[in-house]
Design an enzyme around this catalytic site. Structure first.
Site, PDB file in Angstrom:
ATOM      1  N   ASP A 176       0.821  -1.205   0.000  1.00  0.00           N
ATOM      2  CA  ASP A 176       0.000   0.000   0.000  1.00  0.00           C
ATOM      3  C   ASP A 176       0.859   1.260   0.000  1.00  0.00           C
ATOM      4  O   ASP A 176       1.897   1.322   0.654  1.00  0.00           O
ATOM      5  CB  ASP A 176      -0.896  -0.019   1.248  1.00  0.00           C
ATOM      6  CG  ASP A 176      -1.743   1.225   1.379  1.00  0.00           C
ATOM      7  OD1 ASP A 176      -2.634   1.416   0.549  1.00  0.00           O
ATOM      8  OD2 ASP A 176      -1.490   2.016   2.309  1.00  0.00           O
ATOM      9  N   GLU A 221       1.304  -0.481  -5.136  1.00  0.00           N
ATOM     10  CA  GLU A 221       0.327   0.564  -5.417  1.00  0.00           C
ATOM     11  C   GLU A 221       1.128   1.854  -5.563  1.00  0.00           C
ATOM     12  O   GLU A 221       1.442   2.523  -4.590  1.00  0.00           O
ATOM     13  CB  GLU A 221      -0.698   0.691  -4.295  1.00  0.00           C
ATOM     14  CG  GLU A 221      -1.799   1.680  -4.642  1.00  0.00           C
ATOM     15  CD  GLU A 221      -2.354   2.442  -3.455  1.00  0.00           C
ATOM     16  OE1 GLU A 221      -3.366   3.141  -3.629  1.00  0.00           O
ATOM     17  OE2 GLU A 221      -1.774   2.372  -2.369  1.00  0.00           O
TER      18      GLU A 221
END
Length: 720
Positions: free
Chosen positions: A401, A454
């Site tokens: 993330d 990401e």
């Protein structure tokens, strides 16, 4: 007691006040001048004695709850301690302070160097069975700035004074072994910080945790027996970039409400198997106190979320997914962590895990601490955590993330709120080092696993190997494709011809990285609406648009990811507090969309042209990228030795009859997917299951066919 080993009162006060780094040097047995002195810390006891060889030796209260006595033996015997409170009956227990450290010199050396790849096996709590008579649990925590650390738990009435821990050399590790306790024991560390404050802390390396809002850690001994041997034996030989990957992103708490890991294994696994997804990606399953954070504000990085059961329950879920042929990707958050005062923040009274520089250590957009990537022990904590989930829980990949927030010193900061690196640039060089170190270690230790970034910027070489100066990820989320394609799809068909390039631009850079095409949870929250509600037109058109978009996406180079609910046309925007709109499946048009997902997943898996060369320009060729007037996109997917697949996507609201399509070869082509099929509640316009291509150049191809292109539909043709 002239033979008692003397200790200065000032040293005893250090122990009593929690500031003695080596309580085992005072407490427990010590040979002294031909006998053995035993000291025991029991502040509230009314009497304490030592039992050895059938003989009971009363101890004398010495100072501040410390009891002392002399055993008339030359060597340390096996003994037990009997303690009574308020004149009641005595309770007998084994003495923690007669045991050697549970960490060896090699472990401490590797911890000091920041190179302990199996850190979770030595820090945290661990059940030990030494022989038939001695078992218990060890506790070890890294707190180099602490003046002292105590263990408080359910077995000592949450009174940490009785169990001060010892510091092991210069490692910053504090340790104690407690006999006769085991799995299920609840505990915390009471840390006397460098700032002078006492704070109760959850164990950063705990395997298990209490269910929020309770915050204690829990000793856990796994007894799980895996049954995914076939999957795990095959995994090292796989190269994920050249394998099929259609991923279903899932939030455990809101897929269906109130389900345990065991229940999810019973319900989720057959659901995903039926729909044909190759992978499931779980939003963070690491322990987090606030459900509304979706798991992105973690407090216990090594503990699966206890809301759904214990760690073996999570092992069962992964195991069952593997047995069904479904890979497991875990969302992982190494960029920032929760601010809760009982967790990692200022753990030892100093900014231990977080960067001490507020320009680097605080994420103002997310209100969380940023890890200190320049500290080797912190990097070790994080990359060991990555290995932990891949090795201990058999996860097949990690979606990392917020990589962009880690890479740039000026991320979400105004001028004057950040300082450049040593070269004067905006790159966070320490974070780059960590990501490279993490990826290199993962691919070395866990062949066949993958990491997914990401990353929303144009940082070069995200999926380039670290040996070539890249970050070393296996995949990168293609946020550019997501933004452009959704921007196009949300427009009314009458306006799409003016924005045709939004759907073709991704092919300019499609092979610069190994991409995943993400339609994730972020696209269906915060007022963005569900995927169905993004689409223009009435309900029939919305469903047709969504079917068209998804089939186009599945044929586009890159791996696919959709968020739960998209597969059947979730009506309302996602909210973590309630489950999906499963009632929609009572309606045939939503069942039709779900059936289409099932079919395109099946065709996708059995068609290597759609995935074997996702990262190679040779695997893709436009037939016509410029038919903006009719809203049609047509292209070829191919793989060596395999039948070609042709995708024709019509984003116009009208059919095109007699549409001449260039094809890479003459002969028969089967219509293997038509999103306008009546089975999906489409209008049923199509080509009766096949077309026949004739020799003759068209659109740069050596053959052509005249076909019907349905309205708001994507059609796939595969060479017979």
């Amino acid at each position: 007691m002239t033979g008692v080993r003397p200790i200065d009162t000032a040293e005893l006060d250090l122990l009593i006040n929690g500031a003695h780094g080596h309580p085992h040097a005072v407490l427990g047995p010590h040979v002294h001048e031909g006998s053995v002195t035993v000291r025991v810390l029991k502040p509230l006891a009314s009497s304490v004695s030592v039992i050895s060889g059938g003989k009971e030796t009363p101890l004398t209260h010495e100072h501040g709850g410390i009891w002392v006595g002399e055993l008339a033996v030359a060597d340390v015997p096996d003994y037990r301690v009997a303690v009574a409170y308020d004149g009641g009956p005595a309770t007998t227990y084994d003495d923690p302070y007669r045991f050697l450290p549970t960490l060896g010199e090699t472990d401490l050396h590797l911890i000091n160097e920041g190179r302990h790849e199996q850190l979770w096996q030595v820090l945290g709590s661990h059940v030990h069975h030494y022989d038939a008579d001695v078992s218990g649990a060890s506790f070890a925590v890294w707190a180099p700035g602490a003046r002292g650390v105590r263990l408080k738990a359910d077995f000592n009435s949450w009174d940490g004074r009785e169990h001060p821990m010892r510091q092991l050399g210069t490692s910053g590790v504090w340790e104690i072994f407690i006999p006769n306790i085991g799995s299920g024991t609840q505990y915390k560390y009471t840390v006397h910080g460098a700032d002078g404050a006492w704070t109760d802390r959850a164990d950063p390396m705990a395997y298990h945790a209490q269910i929020p809002p309770d915050t204690a850690s829990v000793v856990f001994e796994s007894h799980y027996e895996w049954n995914d041997q076939a999957w795990m034996q095959a995994r090292p030989g796989k190269q994920p970039v050249n394998e099929p990957m259609s991923t279903y992103e899932l939030h455990l708490a809101s897929w269906r409400r109130g389900k345990s890991y065991d229940e999810l294994a019973d319900e989720l696994v057959p659901y995903l198997s039926d729909l044909g997804f190759t992978h499931v990606e779980l939003m963070p399953v690491m322990q987090h106190p606030f459900g509304g954070s979706w798991g992105y504000h973690v407090t216990s990085y090594f503990a699966p979320d206890s809301r759904f059961g214990n760690p073996d329950g999570f092992r069962l879920l992964v195991d069952r997914l593997h047995q069904a042929g479904i890979g497991v990707i875990l969302d992982w958050v190494p960029g920032h962590f929760a601010t809760d005062p009982w967790a990692l923040a200022r753990f030892d009274g100093t900014p231990l895990y977080e960067d001490p520089n507020p320009q680097r250590g605080w994420h103002k957009e997310w209100g969380s601490h940023i890890f200190n990537f320049g500290r080797r022990e912190v990097r070790n904590f994080l990359y060991a955590n990555a290995l932990y989930w891949l090795e201990e829980f058999h996860a097949d990949g990690l979606r990392v993330d917020g990589v962009a927030s880690m890479l740039y010193l000026d991320y979400s900061r105004e001028a004057g709120e950040w300082s450049p690196n040593i070269h004067g640039g905006r790159e966070n060089l320490e974070a780059v080092q960590f990501l490279q170190e993490m990826n290199a270690t993962v691919y070395k230790r866990v062949p066949g696993a993958t990491t997914i970034a990401e990353e929303s910027t144009s940082w070069p070489g995200v999926t380039r190997p670290t040996s070539d100066g890249g970050l070393g990820f296996g995949f990168k989320w293609n946020m550019g494709w997501m933004n452009d394609s959704l921007g196009y799809a949300e427009r009314d068909p009458i306006h799409r011809s003016y924005h045709h390039g939004e759907m073709t631009f991704s092919l300019v850079y499609a092979f610069s990285e190994n991409f995943v095409l993400p339609i994730s949870h972020d696209e269906v929250v915060h007022g963005k609406g569900s995927m169905l509600r993004k689409m223009p037109g009435d309900r029939w058109q919305q469903l047709a648009n969504l079917r068209t978009f998804l089939a186009f996406m599945w044929a586009h180079p890159g791996k696919q990811l959709i968020f739960m609910g998209t597969e059947f046309g979730q009506e309302s925007e996602w909210a973590e507090s309630r489950e999906l709109d499963w009632w929609l499946l009572d309606h045939p048009e939503h069942r039709g969309l779900q059936s289409m997902i099932r079919d395109i997943n099946r065709v996708y898996r059995e068609t290597p042209a759609l995935w074997r060369q996702d990262n190679d320009p040779a695997g893709f060729q436009w037939i016509d990228a410029n038919d903006a007037a009719r809203g049609v996109f047509s292209f070829i997917r191919r793989a060596p030795g395999e039948p070609d697949l042709v995708c024709v996507a019509n984003f116009a609201a009208v059919p095109h009859h007699g549409y001449r399509l260039g094809l890479p070869s003459s002969g028969g082509w089967s219509e293997v997917v038509n999103t306008d099929a009546e089975a999906y509640t489409g209008s049923g316009v199509g080509n009766l299951g096949s077309i026949e291509a004739s020799p003759g150049e068209w659109s740069g191809q050596p053959a052509y066919a005249d076909l019907v292109v349905p309205p708001l539909a994507t059609v796939w043709f595969r060479k017979d």
